[in-house]
Each structure stands twice: as structure tokens, then as C-alpha cells.
Design a protein around this motif. Structure first.
Motif, PDB file in Angstrom:
ATOM      1  N   ASN B 121       0.833  -1.193   0.000  1.00 48.82           N
ATOM      2  CA  ASN B 121       0.000   0.000   0.000  1.00 48.82           C
ATOM      3  C   ASN B 121       0.871   1.248   0.000  1.00 48.82           C
ATOM      4  OD1 ASN B 121      -2.236  -1.681   0.196  1.00 48.82           O
ATOM      5  ND2 ASN B 121      -2.085  -1.708   2.441  1.00 48.82           N
ATOM      6  N   ASP B 124       2.494   2.114   3.190  1.00 48.97           N
ATOM      7  CA  ASP B 124       3.685   1.367   3.628  1.00 48.97           C
ATOM      8  C   ASP B 124       4.980   2.095   3.257  1.00 48.97           C
ATOM      9  OD1 ASP B 124       2.008  -0.677   4.448  1.00 48.97           O
ATOM     10  OD2 ASP B 124       2.214  -1.791   2.558  1.00 48.97           O
ATOM     11  N   LEU B 125       4.892   2.934   2.237  1.00 47.12           N
ATOM     12  CA  LEU B 125       6.109   3.480   1.630  1.00 47.12           C
ATOM     13  C   LEU B 125       6.480   4.857   2.166  1.00 47.12           C
ATOM     14  CD1 LEU B 125       5.234   2.418  -2.040  1.00 47.12           C
ATOM     15  CD2 LEU B 125       6.681   1.223  -0.402  1.00 47.12           C
ATOM     16  N   THR B 127       8.230   6.233   4.553  1.00 43.47           N
ATOM     17  CA  THR B 127       9.275   6.302   5.579  1.00 43.47           C
ATOM     18  C   THR B 127      10.399   7.258   5.194  1.00 43.47           C
ATOM     19  OG1 THR B 127      10.349   4.390   4.572  1.00 43.47           O
ATOM     20  CG2 THR B 127       8.859   3.954   6.423  1.00 43.47           C
TER      21      THR B 127
END
Lengths: 524, 253
Positions: B121, B124-125, B127
Motif C-alpha cells: 500500500n 507502507d512506503l 518512511t
């Protein structure tokens, strides 16, 4: 030079010395004496690797660097299937046996005339590919997508018997080319999408009866936790064999769950390993783990190539493997002790090499929620395509793949089967000739973007045959990798073989769903 | 995901299908037949759950599947294959084809439910650090050599999101292609879009759209492939660099 007769029942020349050379080609159970010598039976190729050593090096010399540019098509055989041929053909008594999932054909090695075509009933197993068949006396053996083993009459393709090797409903399938050692037919299976123990089965080639089963990871109900909770370690590729020590060498696949590492903390033995087994009992003699705690789907199922050579100036009985994780290993095959570990393809996942010659996985490269950029990608630094060892120059010629992928895992991906996600980003293929004594790359030859599916064949005359990623079969000079010949036949999906019939050498290779036999012009 | 959970998901999936206002109702029998046929014929490449495998993409995120109505887009792809992407054609009965199409659509519905496995998703990315990404873009990454946040990348985050943006950032396979200039033995110079190149043949598409090829050894040629910089960069990115640049690109809306 001693050669086998055309009879596949027995190698007729003499008893001991000639058998030592004809060895794997003489298919009487009494006559099977594997050797590590180059392939000497000019008219045969009776096992997946061509001999027990896995070197795929032929003693034939009619095709040479000087004349190979004249190679011309002798015949072609179209399977009529939509799936490309991944199998290595076997050849005995002038007949070629070639397979695809659910299919086996017998064709005349001189003309491509089809003798018979066997079709296995429709089934729900994985139809990803097929590596090839095995032969014993009058029987040829075919594994099936639903993990059965079929014995077919070599004369007419009729079914002699059909046994179940593993339960397809649990998620096992088979693409395996079985390996015959005396009266043991060794059959491997696959199964990455379920948490299943790794199984290698020895079957009686006369009856199909199971002789023993070896588990690379513990079967259900095993006491203790020897694999740290991992399943997997399937032995889906054909092994090699050293008759002197009576050891079978086989590579094992990745652990499951595939990308979820935390749930199986530890090394996960014996996944991603090279194992030495007694073929009579299935008992483990030693194991060497190529990848500890793999979280990237890197099998160590690639061919364990056996070479009697020298190492640091001392004669040595060696085993070498170019492994899917991008590392090249040389082991003492009598003990499994590491002699050399180095990369042969791009690899960024290890922080170093431990005292036992095993790369040390970098925890930061384990699949993660936000993704990790890792080399090699899932398809690996190499894969099922076979390498070839050239004794004259002392190189293992490997179809390598420099590639990156992104790997993801988050806890709700679970602990079953794949348990994560990964995506290839970019890769290119390079044929590399690895000096086995130093691990240094002697020469490289670009094969194009993407992953080549072609294995490698070398010959005593100094030729190397393989395929590029664009659909060309190519002949190179083994001493330096220079191109000498090519033909655009479509994607080469198998490993080439060679044989000689009626004084004419053939090089046989698959392009797409067809087999092509190349030879020098008859009237040179 | 365990068998039990998998079965539960299947059950939920069937319920969802029955509740959905689908123009083509899918029976549990058809879905089961589709699941079996898909696993046998398609599973190794696309994953047994159609969410991506060794060589095939996640079909639940596929634009073709999203546009498909009753197999009108998926059917031709299965029957004809996609030779350019290494997918062979498949000969299937109409019933098997319909069952596979039904199964793929059903998996797409499941994948959009919470907790589905094997998906990435956009959340999730998140960071990376956009400022660090901008610095890398203009500095060590040398992205600014070819790209501009106000030029070709203006609004990129509106066009691409999440995993697709990350994949295209790392290696934009569908971006502008390579060009080639070929010097013929006569001295004539021919330039165009690189149409094909292997060790033995070089070909281009000229300004009129014509395909022209030559034996690679009989001409001299220069290829300009902007994607080479992306391939080279893969060995230079740290994972932090990758996430930072993604964070920066996500600001270009």
C-alpha cells in the motif's frame, strides 16, 4: 577411443576400463558405473546432465572453433505446444526423449521423425515447466505437474506404471528430471506456495515402489525444532553423483514461509543447502548451507558440479556451485568443507563471509514494510539453467544475471506460503567464465537485458554453446568468450547437448517450443 | 496466510461477489473451477492467488483487469499471449477461460479488502524524508541531470502513486526510449528510435515510422539510452536514498 555400442542395454566393449568410460550411458543396472570423466559415449546423452558429474562437457571434437561458423540446420522438431521447452533431451539407441508438462515425445535423432507422443491426463498441478526424463532399460520416466512419476515403455510410450510421489492437493508439483543411480531412481518435487517439508524420494525403477524418502526440513511430528520452524528446501533440480564415495549431491530450495523471516529466526537447515546423501539409504553424509536464513527465494538447487582438480596446488575432489544467491562456492566434496566463496553476480545482501565459507546475511536487507532494494532479484544470480565446466581452461561457465528487486514484508502478510511481496526492477544477463581455483572471472560475454533461460555446453575442442536473451543460440570460443557463430531460433529455454551419429556431430538446442539440431554440412 | 484463513477469505470473497452488483454473477462452482485452472496454468508466474509471482505481475492491480468486463480485455491476452513480456498464448476452452476471468475478478475484490496478503500500500512506503530526497535528487543521485521537478516530473505524484511510482522511479521501463545513430558503409547517417538491438542486429524506427535493420558488424552506431543511468543507479542507492527520493517525488503534485 572406447565408445558404447548402440545398444542401451549394456556397454559391450569390455568390462571394467571401458565401463568406466561408458559408465552412465550403459543403462543396465549392472552396468551403471558413474564416472567423472568427460562424456565419452558419442552417440548418447542418457541423463539430464549428460553424466554423473554435472559438467556438461563433451569429448566430441568434430565441431571446432575453426569450422563452427559453417553450422547448419540438420532438422527441427516442433512440439506444437504453447509453452517453451525447458527440458534437456535424453538420447539412447538413436532415439531422443523430450518432455514438457504433461507431455513426452520419442523422436528419431537422425531425422526428427516422431515415434510416439504421450499425453498425461489433464490435472491441476503447476504447469510451470519440465526439466527432462530419465531412462532405465526399456523404460523412460516422466514426472508430472501433480507430482506423479510415470514409467513409459521406451518403445511405444505406453504406461507401465504410475505412482504418486507427493500429495499435489497439499501444494507439491514436480518438474524434475529423475536421476538413476544403479537401481535407485531419485525424484524431487517443488512447492513454494505452501509450508511443506522438502522431499527427495528414491523409487525402484522396475516397480515404482518407494525405497526411501529424505526430508531436508522436518516432516510434521518431528521432535525438537531443527529447522527453526522453517519448512521448504525442495530438491527440484537433478543432483550429481560420485561413484567412488557413493555420494549423491543435491541442492535444496528456499525455506517457507518464503519472505517472512521473523517467524523462522535461525539458519533454517537444510534449506538453501548442498547436501551429500548415501543413495542406498538416503542418509545425510554432510551438508553445506549456501544461504543461511534465506528471505529472498534463493534456492541452492543449482547444479553441484563435480571436478577432480587441484586446489592450492594439491589434488582435490571438488564440488562447485554457482548459486542463485549470486555466490560461487567450491567445496571439498569428501567432507563438505568450504574451500572458496566469492560472488559471480551482483549481490548486496551479505555483510561478509563467515569462517565456514557462508555469506553472513545483512538483516537490513530482509524484506520490510517499506521495501528493500536487493541484488539478486528473486530469479537469482543464476537459476535452473545449467553451467558447464571446461577442464582444459579450468573454468565454470555460468549464465549469470545481475539484477535488483524490491522485497516487502509486513506482519499481516502472514506466515504461510509466500508471505510477502517482491518485484523485479531491472536485470541483465552475462555469461561468465569463473576460474575455479581463484573465483576470478576469466572472461565475460554480454547476453542482453533480462534473464537468459539457456544453459551452457562446452566441448573438448574449445567451444561453448549457450543462448542470449534475444533468442539467439550462440557458439563462443571457450578460451576467451569470443563469438564464432549464432542462429536466431527464438528464446533458448534449455541447456544444449551434443552427440555423434553416423560420424556426424549434432548440437541439439530448444528455441521456443521447438528442438533444433545443428551440424556441419555433410559434404565439407 | 494459513489454510484456514485462506478458506475464510475465500468464503468472504464469495459473499462479496454475491453481494456485488456484478453484471456477470459468478457461481461458487465457477470460482472453484477458475481457481483450479488458474493455479495450474497461470499460478507460477502470477502467483496462485493472482497477486504476482516469479515473473508475472500482480493481476489484482492490473489496469487490464480493472478495465475488463466479462473477459473482453483479459480473454485476448490469455488467448494471444504477450510475446513482448514473455507470456505465451494459452489454448483454453471457453468455460475454462470464463472461470479464470471470474477467479481473477474475485481475487481483485478480495485484494481490496483489509488484510489481504501480498500487496503493497502507498501508506507502507511513507518512511522517507522529502528534504533529504530533494538533496539526493539534485546532488549524489544526479537525477537533475536529466529530470526537472517543474518539467518532465511536474505533477508526477498525481499521475503515479505508491508502488507504481517507486517502480517507475527505480527503472521507468515505459519512459522515453533509446535513440540510435547508424553510420552506413556509404557514409550516410541514419537516426531514429532504437527498435531492436542484440549482438548481431541493430534496428531503428525512422522519422516516417519505417523499421530499418542492419547487421551490427557492418555498420557503426551510437546508442543513447537514458535508462542506463537508472540501471547504474540501482547499485548506488541505499534503502534510505530510495525512500527519500520517493518521498520527494510524492511532493511533486
Amino acid at each position: 577411443m572406447t565408445t558404447c555400442t548402440t545398444s542401451w542395454r549394456i556397454c559391450r566393449r569390455s568390462v571394467s576400463a571401458a565401463l568406466q568410460r561408458c559408465a552412465a550411458w550403459a543403462l543396465s543396472s549392472l552396468a551403471i558405473v558413474g564416472v567423472l570423466a568427460a562424456q565419452d559415449a558419442k552417440d548418447s546423452w542418457t541423463t539430464y546432465h549428460g553424466d554423473y558429474s554435472g559438467r556438461r562437457h563433451s569429448s566430441l571434437t568434430q565441431m571446432t572453433p575453426a569450422n563452427v561458423h559453417q553450422l547448419t540446420l540438420a532438422w527441427a522438431f516442433a512440439t506444437g505446444q504453447t509453452q517453451s521447452i525447458k527440458a534437456t533431451p535424453i538420447l539412447a539407441n538413436g532415439v531422443i526423449y523430450i518432455s514438457a508438462p504433461d507431455h513426452a515425445w520419442a523422436i528419431d535423432a537422425r531425422s526428427a521423425h516422431q515415434l510416439w507422443h504421450y499425453t498425461y491426463p489433464a490435472n491441476e498441478g503447476f504447469h510451470i515447466g519440465h526439466r527432462g526424463m530419465a531412462i532405465y532399460n526399456d523404460s523412460v520416466f516422466l514426472t508430472t505437474p501433480d507430482s506423479h512419476l510415470i514409467a513409459l515403455d521406451a518403445k511405444d510410450g505406453k504406461v507401465k506404471w504410475n505412482v504418486t510421489i507427493a500429495d499435489a492437493k497439499k501444494g507439491y508439483w514436480s518438474t524434475n528430471a529423475p536421476l538413476l543411480i544403479r537401481d535407485h531412481l531419485l525424484v524431487g518435487v517443488s512447492g513454494d506456495f505452501d509450508n511443506l517439508p522438502g522431499i527427495l524420494t528414491s523409487v525402484d525403477p522396475e516397480t515404482g515402489k518407494t525405497q526411501w524418502t529424505f526430508y531436508s526440513t522436518p516432516p510434521p511430528g518431528t521432535a525438537g525444532n531443527p529447522s527453526d520452524g522453517a519448512t521448504g528446501g525442495q530438491m527440484w533440480m537433478t543432483g550429481t553423483y560420485d561413484p567412488e564415495s557413493n555420494l549423491l549431491f543435491v541442492g535444496t530450495g528456499n525455506p517457507t514461509p518464503v519472505l517472512n523471516g521473523p517467524v523462522r529466526a535461525g539458519d533454517n537447515r537444510w534449506t538453501d543447502s548442498i547436501l551429500a546423501l548415501n543413495p542406498d539409504t538416503g542418509r545425510l553424509a554432510w551438508g553445506f548451507q549456501a544461504t543461511r536464513h534465506d528471505t529472498h527465494d534463493w534456492d541452492a538447487a543449482e547444479v553441484p558440479v563435480l571436478v577432480d582438480g587441484s586446489f592450492n596446488g594439491t589434488p582435490a575432489k571438488l564440488l562447485m556451485q554457482a548459486s542463485r544467491n549470486g555466490y560461487f562456492y567450491v567445496l571439498d566434496r569428501t567432507t563438505g568443507r568450504s574451500l572458496l566463496t566469492t560472488t559471480f553476480a551482483t549481490a548486496n545482501w551479505a555483510t561478509g563471509i563467515d569462517q565456514d565459507g557462508r555469506p553472513i546475511p545483512n538483516p537490513a536487507k530482509e524484506p520490510a514494510r517499506d521495501g528493500r532494494l536487493v541484488a539478486p532479484d528473486e530469479s537469482g544470480g543464476t537459476n535452473y539453467r545449467s553451467p558447464s565446466f571446461d577442464p582444459k581452461t579450468g573454468v565454470l561457465v555460468v549464465s549469470a544475471h545481475d539484477a535488483y528487486g524490491i522485497y516487502f514484508f509486513r506482519s499481516d502478510h502472514g506466515a504461510y506460503g509466500w508471505a510477502g511481496a517482491d518485484y523485479g526492477v531491472f536485470g541483465k544477463s552475462i555469461l561468465r567464465a569463473i576460474d575455479y581455483q581463484t573465483g576470478k572471472i576469466r572472461w565475460s560475454h554480454d547476453l542482453g537485458e533480462g534473464a537468459s533461460a539457456a544453459g551452457v555446453l562446452t566441448t573438448e575442442s574449445g567451444l561453448t554453446f549457450t543462448g542470449d536473451t534475444a533468442g539467439n543460440v550462440i557458439a563462443l570460443r571457450t578460451s576467451d568468450g569470443a563469438t564464432l557463430w549464432h542462429s536466431g531460433i527464438g528464446r533458448v529455454g534449455n541447456s544444449p547437448i551434443t552427440y555423434e551419429l553416423d560420424g556426424r556431430q549434432y548440437m541439439l538446442v530448444a528455441g521456443g517450443a521447438s528442438l533444433y539440431a545443428f551440424a556441419l554440412p555433410e559434404h565439407r | 496466510m494459513g489454510k484456514r484463513l485462506q478458506n475464510l477469505t475465500e468464503l468472504i470473497g464469495v459473499v462479496v461477489v454475491l453481494q456485488a452488483a456484478s453484471p456477470q454473477p459468478r457461481s461458487p462452482e465457477q470460482l472453484q473451477a477458475g481457481q483450479r485452472a488458474f493455479a495450474a496454468q497461470c499460478g507460477f508466474c502470477h502467483g496462485r492467488d493472482a497477486m504476482g509471482g516469479e515473473t508475472g505481475p500482480n493481476l489484482t492491480r492490473s489496469a487490464i483487469v480493472a478495465d475488463d468486463v466479462g473477459g473482453d480485455k483479459i480473454g485476448p491476452v490469455i488467448r494471444d499471449g504477450r510475446a513482448d513480456k514473455g507470456m505465451p498464448p494459452f489454448r483454453l476452452s471457453d468455460a475454462d477461460l470464463a472461470a479464470i476471468v471470474a477467479f481473477i475478478h474475485d481475487q481483485k475484490i478480495k485484494s481490496e479488502s483489509p488484510g489481504a496478503r501480498r500487496s503493497v500500500n502507498a501508506a507502507d512506503l511513507q518512511t522517507g524524508n522529502a528534504d533529504a530526497g530533494r538533496q539526493y535528487f539534485n546532488g549524489a543521485g544526479r537525477c537533475a541531470t536529466c529530470h526537472s521537478p517543474t518539467g518532465d516530473l511536474a505533477g508526477v505524484a498525481k499521475r503515479l502513486q505508491g508502488l507504481e511510482l517507486l517502480q517507475r522511479m527505480l527503472y521507468p521501463s515505459r519512459a522515453r526510449g533509446a535513440t540510435v545513430a547508424v553510420r552506413l558503409p556509404s557514409g550516410e547517417l541514419v537516426a531514429g528510435a532504437l527498435a531492436y538491438r542484440d549482438e548481431f542486429t541493430v534496428a531503428l524506427t525512422d522519422a516516417e515510422g519505417r523499421y530499418r535493420s542492419w547487421p551490427a558488424g557492418r555498420v557503426t552506431f551510437t546508442v543513447d539510452n537514458p535508462l542506463e543511468a537508472h540501471a547504474d543507479q540501482l547499485g548506488r542507492y541505499t534503502d534510505d536514498d530510495m525512500h527519500n527520493v520517493l518521498a520527494y517525488l510524492q511532493t511533486l503534485r
